[in-house]
Design a protein around this motif. Structure first.
Motif, PDB file in Angstrom:
ATOM      1  N   MET A 187      62.380  58.960  63.370  1.00  0.00           N
ATOM      2  CA  MET A 187      61.936  58.702  64.739  1.00  0.00           C
ATOM      3  C   MET A 187      61.199  59.897  65.327  1.00  0.00           C
ATOM      4  O   MET A 187      60.616  59.812  66.400  1.00  0.00           O
ATOM      5  CB  MET A 187      63.132  58.377  65.638  1.00  0.00           C
ATOM      6  CG  MET A 187      64.026  59.562  65.952  1.00  0.00           C
ATOM      7  SD  MET A 187      65.429  59.073  66.971  1.00  0.00           S
ATOM      8  CE  MET A 187      66.270  60.652  67.158  1.00  0.00           C
ATOM      9  N   SER A 194      58.731  62.669  74.835  1.00  0.00           N
ATOM     10  CA  SER A 194      59.355  61.369  74.569  1.00  0.00           C
ATOM     11  C   SER A 194      60.866  61.527  74.498  1.00  0.00           C
ATOM     12  O   SER A 194      61.387  62.623  74.249  1.00  0.00           O
ATOM     13  CB  SER A 194      58.843  60.750  73.256  1.00  0.00           C
ATOM     14  OG  SER A 194      59.314  61.495  72.139  1.00  0.00           O
ATOM     15  N   THR A 195      61.565  60.429  74.744  1.00  0.00           N
ATOM     16  CA  THR A 195      63.007  60.325  74.475  1.00  0.00           C
ATOM     17  C   THR A 195      63.210  59.045  73.667  1.00  0.00           C
ATOM     18  O   THR A 195      62.635  58.002  73.998  1.00  0.00           O
ATOM     19  CB  THR A 195      63.829  60.266  75.773  1.00  0.00           C
ATOM     20  OG1 THR A 195      63.392  59.149  76.558  1.00  0.00           O
ATOM     21  CG2 THR A 195      63.670  61.545  76.583  1.00  0.00           C
ATOM     22  N   LYS A 196      64.003  59.139  72.613  1.00  0.00           N
ATOM     23  CA  LYS A 196      64.183  57.989  71.735  1.00  0.00           C
ATOM     24  C   LYS A 196      65.639  57.888  71.276  1.00  0.00           C
ATOM     25  O   LYS A 196      66.366  58.877  71.238  1.00  0.00           O
ATOM     26  CB  LYS A 196      63.285  58.098  70.500  1.00  0.00           C
ATOM     27  CG  LYS A 196      61.801  57.956  70.784  1.00  0.00           C
ATOM     28  CD  LYS A 196      61.003  57.900  69.497  1.00  0.00           C
ATOM     29  CE  LYS A 196      59.529  57.676  69.777  1.00  0.00           C
ATOM     30  NZ  LYS A 196      58.739  57.579  68.525  1.00  0.00           N
ATOM     31  N   SER A 197      66.034  56.685  70.914  1.00  0.00           N
ATOM     32  CA  SER A 197      67.369  56.461  70.356  1.00  0.00           C
ATOM     33  C   SER A 197      67.250  55.619  69.097  1.00  0.00           C
ATOM     34  O   SER A 197      66.388  54.737  69.004  1.00  0.00           O
ATOM     35  CB  SER A 197      68.276  55.768  71.377  1.00  0.00           C
ATOM     36  OG  SER A 197      67.729  54.530  71.786  1.00  0.00           O
ATOM     37  N   THR A 198      68.098  55.914  68.130  1.00  0.00           N
ATOM     38  CA  THR A 198      68.099  55.187  66.855  1.00  0.00           C
ATOM     39  C   THR A 198      69.526  54.771  66.517  1.00  0.00           C
ATOM     40  O   THR A 198      70.345  55.593  66.109  1.00  0.00           O
ATOM     41  CB  THR A 198      67.548  56.062  65.713  1.00  0.00           C
ATOM     42  OG1 THR A 198      66.226  56.496  66.034  1.00  0.00           O
ATOM     43  CG2 THR A 198      67.520  55.282  64.406  1.00  0.00           C
TER      44      THR A 198
END
Length: 379
Positions: free
Chosen positions: A174, A118-122
């Motif tokens: 996250m 996964s790749t995520k941004s917060t």
């Protein structure tokens, strides 16, 4: 004859060593300088790196820049790909949130053993609605081990200490991906004293007890990370921040040592405009109708940098005894002395799961002539 799964059980115990170079740098919206050899440790003849992890903060995020970067690679990504691709490094994943940019490069032989989960941004700026502050994350599996990489940009100054800790805890939340919890990195030795909260690389290992799924024929997981070098690079003056790098030695016993797909480049042959590609898969590989095989020049920059590709489901011509074959049209590929690679991309795993050895494509007119001569000889 021993099957692939049995081979994997026997070869998994062999320990391997990887060298990982981590970069963090607040670039203050500036363009890349002409030479980053020192930053990337390119001048060290004794350093044989396998993976680069590059985290940048305050990359130019003006509206014109963001619109341009949506259609094209940003200047920093282009710079690192230009420098690293001739050295057999491929950009395997990246994520950007406004001025935050995180990239992972790996040598091509490691691609079948790295899965991007996964790749995520917060965002944490403006009460969580603005991405000028916050964190971006790449969560991956490396030879069967879970690795989480975070690039953060937090509020500065001691007066904002509580806010900074609150933002960091929010970013860490996250990481709870599909039931895999990553420990809070604030439980680091640096917590014993007041740290400088800018330009810093933190790391931590979480050791898992041996799971029931590990049978006596498989060794217990072994994953050791050691710091070889940690320094700031004072020679770069484009920003009021200096880049910080850490070089790590990683020793592990692979939990996965046989690729899910084995490409058989040595069995390639071409006739006029078609190339026949043969490959086999392990019993536990789950294929998809959206899987594809890409043809790349050696020195490719990223996974979409193919010169041709073929959908596996649409172009399969035969299969059986765990041997699959597909055709790829190579009409538009110029006849050069370049070397090529084949990569099998799994849609289910969002990753390359098989890669061939480098090979050259013989001149097609020569092959057609040979085939005609052979046919006449048989008449």
């Amino acid at each position: 004859m021993m099957d692939a799964l049995s081979q994997r059980k026997l070869t998994v115990a062999k320990e391997m060593k990887l060298s990982i170079h981590v970069v963090t740098w607040n670039v203050a919206s500036e363009a890349p300088p002409l030479d980053l050899s020192d930053l990337l440790q390119l001048n060290d003849p004794n350093l044989n790196l396998d993976i680069y992890i590059i985290g940048l903060q305050e990359v130019n995020s003006g509206i014109i820049s963001l619109l341009s970067n949506t259609a094209f690679e940003d200047p920093w990504s282009n710079f690192f790909m230009d420098v690293l691709s001739p050295l057999s490094f491929i950009k395997i994943s990246h994520i950007r949130m406004q001025g935050l940019l995180l990239m992972v490069f790996a040598k091509y032989q490691h691609l079948p053993f790295i899965q991007i989960l996964s790749t995520k941004s917060t965002p944490t700026g403006l009460y969580g609605y603005w991405g000028n502050k916050g964190g971006v994350n790449i969560f991956l599996k490396l030879y069967g081990y879970y690795v989480s990489i975070i690039n953060c940009h937090l509020p500065p100054h001691m007066a904002n200490n509580d806010q900074r800790l609150e933002h960091f805890d929010r970013i860490l939340e996250m990481q709870n991906v599909k039931g895999h919890s990553v420990p809070n990195i604030l439980d680091h030795d640096e917590k014993k004293r007041k740290p400088a909260w800018t330009d810093r690389i933190l790391w931590r290992l979480k050791r898992q007890p041996r799971a029931n799924s590990f049978t006596p024929s498989l060794p217990a997981p072994s994953f050791t990370l050691s710091l070889k070098s940690y320094k700031s690079h004072m020679m770069y003056s484009i920003s009021d921040h200096k880049p910080v790098t850490g070089t790590f030695g990683l020793e592990l016993k692979p939990l996965m040592s046989v690729p899910l797909i084995t490409m058989m480049a040595e069995g390639l042959w071409t006739m006029e405009n078609d190339m026949l590609i043969s490959y086999s898969s392990t019993p536990d590989f789950l294929s998809s109708s959206w899987d594809w095989i890409g043809l790349y020049k050696v020195g490719m920059r990223h996974i979409n940098d193919y010169v041709s590709y073929v959908w596996v489901g649409d172009n399969q011509v035969s299969f059986g005894n765990n041997l699959n074959q597909v055709y790829m049209n190579i009409y538009d590929i110029p006849e050069t002395e370049d070397q090529y690679l084949l990569c099998y991309y799994s849609n289910n795993l969002h990753s390359v799961v098989g890669i061939s050895k480098p090979f050259k494509i013989p001149p097609r007119c020569f092959l057609v002539g040979d085939l005609l001569d052979e046919a006449q000889a048989q008449i």
